[in-house]
Motif scaffolding. Sequence first.
Motif, mmCIF file in Angstrom:
data_model
loop_
_atom_site.group_PDB
_atom_site.id
_atom_site.type_symbol
_atom_site.label_atom_id
_atom_site.label_comp_id
_atom_site.label_asym_id
_atom_site.label_seq_id
_atom_site.Cartn_x
_atom_site.Cartn_y
_atom_site.Cartn_z
ATOM 1 N N TYR A 118 0.862 -1.186 0.000
ATOM 2 C CA TYR A 118 0.000 0.000 0.000
ATOM 3 C C TYR A 118 0.899 1.238 0.000
ATOM 4 O O TYR A 118 1.787 1.374 0.854
ATOM 5 C CB TYR A 118 -0.932 0.029 1.216
ATOM 6 C CG TYR A 118 -1.753 1.307 1.277
ATOM 7 C CD1 TYR A 118 -2.768 1.542 0.362
ATOM 8 C CD2 TYR A 118 -1.470 2.297 2.218
ATOM 9 C CE1 TYR A 118 -3.500 2.721 0.390
ATOM 10 C CE2 TYR A 118 -2.203 3.472 2.252
ATOM 11 C CZ TYR A 118 -3.216 3.684 1.338
ATOM 12 O OH TYR A 118 -3.929 4.858 1.353
ATOM 13 N N ALA A 119 0.677 2.115 -0.972
ATOM 14 C CA ALA A 119 1.458 3.349 -1.096
ATOM 15 C C ALA A 119 0.500 4.533 -1.118
ATOM 16 O O ALA A 119 -0.585 4.454 -1.693
ATOM 17 C CB ALA A 119 2.289 3.319 -2.372
ATOM 18 N N ARG A 120 0.915 5.629 -0.467
ATOM 19 C CA ARG A 120 0.065 6.831 -0.446
ATOM 20 C C ARG A 120 0.924 8.090 -0.443
ATOM 21 O O ARG A 120 1.953 8.156 0.230
ATOM 22 C CB ARG A 120 -0.818 6.845 0.807
ATOM 23 C CG ARG A 120 -1.714 8.083 0.896
ATOM 24 C CD ARG A 120 -2.477 8.130 2.209
ATOM 25 N NE ARG A 120 -1.594 8.344 3.356
ATOM 26 C CZ ARG A 120 -1.124 9.536 3.720
ATOM 27 N NH1 ARG A 120 -1.414 10.628 3.038
ATOM 28 N NH2 ARG A 120 -0.336 9.651 4.778
ATOM 29 N N LEU A 146 4.494 8.734 -6.562
ATOM 30 C CA LEU A 146 4.497 7.456 -5.834
ATOM 31 C C LEU A 146 5.694 6.576 -6.184
ATOM 32 O O LEU A 146 5.866 5.510 -5.594
ATOM 33 C CB LEU A 146 3.212 6.686 -6.160
ATOM 34 C CG LEU A 146 1.906 7.191 -5.534
ATOM 35 C CD1 LEU A 146 0.713 6.615 -6.270
ATOM 36 C CD2 LEU A 146 1.838 6.823 -4.062
ATOM 37 N N LEU A 169 6.667 2.826 -4.758
ATOM 38 C CA LEU A 169 6.394 1.682 -5.632
ATOM 39 C C LEU A 169 7.655 0.855 -5.880
ATOM 40 O O LEU A 169 7.597 -0.381 -5.935
ATOM 41 C CB LEU A 169 5.796 2.166 -6.966
ATOM 42 C CG LEU A 169 4.417 2.822 -6.856
ATOM 43 C CD1 LEU A 169 3.954 3.347 -8.207
ATOM 44 C CD2 LEU A 169 3.382 1.868 -6.276
ATOM 45 N N THR A 229 -2.835 1.904 -4.259
ATOM 46 C CA THR A 229 -2.290 3.261 -4.077
ATOM 47 C C THR A 229 -3.392 4.289 -3.846
ATOM 48 O O THR A 229 -4.552 4.073 -4.215
ATOM 49 C CB THR A 229 -1.482 3.714 -5.317
ATOM 50 O OG1 THR A 229 -2.363 3.787 -6.441
ATOM 51 C CG2 THR A 229 -0.331 2.775 -5.619
ATOM 52 N N ARG A 236 2.115 6.193 6.017
ATOM 53 C CA ARG A 236 1.371 5.959 4.767
ATOM 54 C C ARG A 236 -0.032 5.436 5.072
ATOM 55 O O ARG A 236 -0.948 5.629 4.291
ATOM 56 C CB ARG A 236 2.121 4.971 3.861
ATOM 57 C CG ARG A 236 3.488 5.437 3.441
ATOM 58 C CD ARG A 236 3.438 6.749 2.705
ATOM 59 N NE ARG A 236 4.750 7.385 2.669
ATOM 60 C CZ ARG A 236 4.927 8.655 2.376
ATOM 61 N NH1 ARG A 236 3.901 9.436 2.113
ATOM 62 N NH2 ARG A 236 6.130 9.174 2.361
#
Length: 198
Positions: free
Chosen positions: A6-8, A16, A20, A31, A64
């Motif tokens: 999970y990326a934010r 990102l 990533l 995301t 995040r």
Amino acid sequence: MSRIGYARVSTIDQNLDRQLELLSNCDKIFTDKASGKNLERAGLQKMLDYIREGDIVVVTELKRLGRNNKELTETMYLIQSKNATLEVLNLPVLTGIEDDNLRRLLNNLIIELYKYQAEEERQSILTTQRQGIELAKKRGVYQGKQLEYSETARDPKKRFIYKEIVRMLEEEVSISEIAKRTGTNRSLIYRIKKRIEY
């Protein structure tokens, strides 16, 4: 068992790519380009719906998942409720642990630490606030909370509505009629009535 990334980032302008790259060994990545102030994020919700028992949710940093301790704790509980666990790449203690029981134990420990920290921060803020109010009262400068509807209300529309309510109360218009004409509720009008009678 799958590794779910999970990326934010907070805004659409932000990139990102760094996250990533760090999450490239995950089986699937979700995301968001949205503030972490609440849990209403499409990518986060999809990720929470997707994860299954035994999955590992991977993030580059705890922030995040959420902007403050409350959101972090809630998100960690939601992950835990799916019998999944968390791996935070910048927290070595949560990286590369294969033993599910140990991972769960460490996740529980982190949640409890965050809850404790959040409560400590809340108590500290309340104490500081009380001390500030006491000092302001001693100096005679404490005015209390700004009223939403008053002669000095910040919002000109609410200031106008207040004056109209006062005018109609003085003309002895019924509470129901005032509420209807001003688009406000009866409890607000009763509060204003009490204030001007006092």
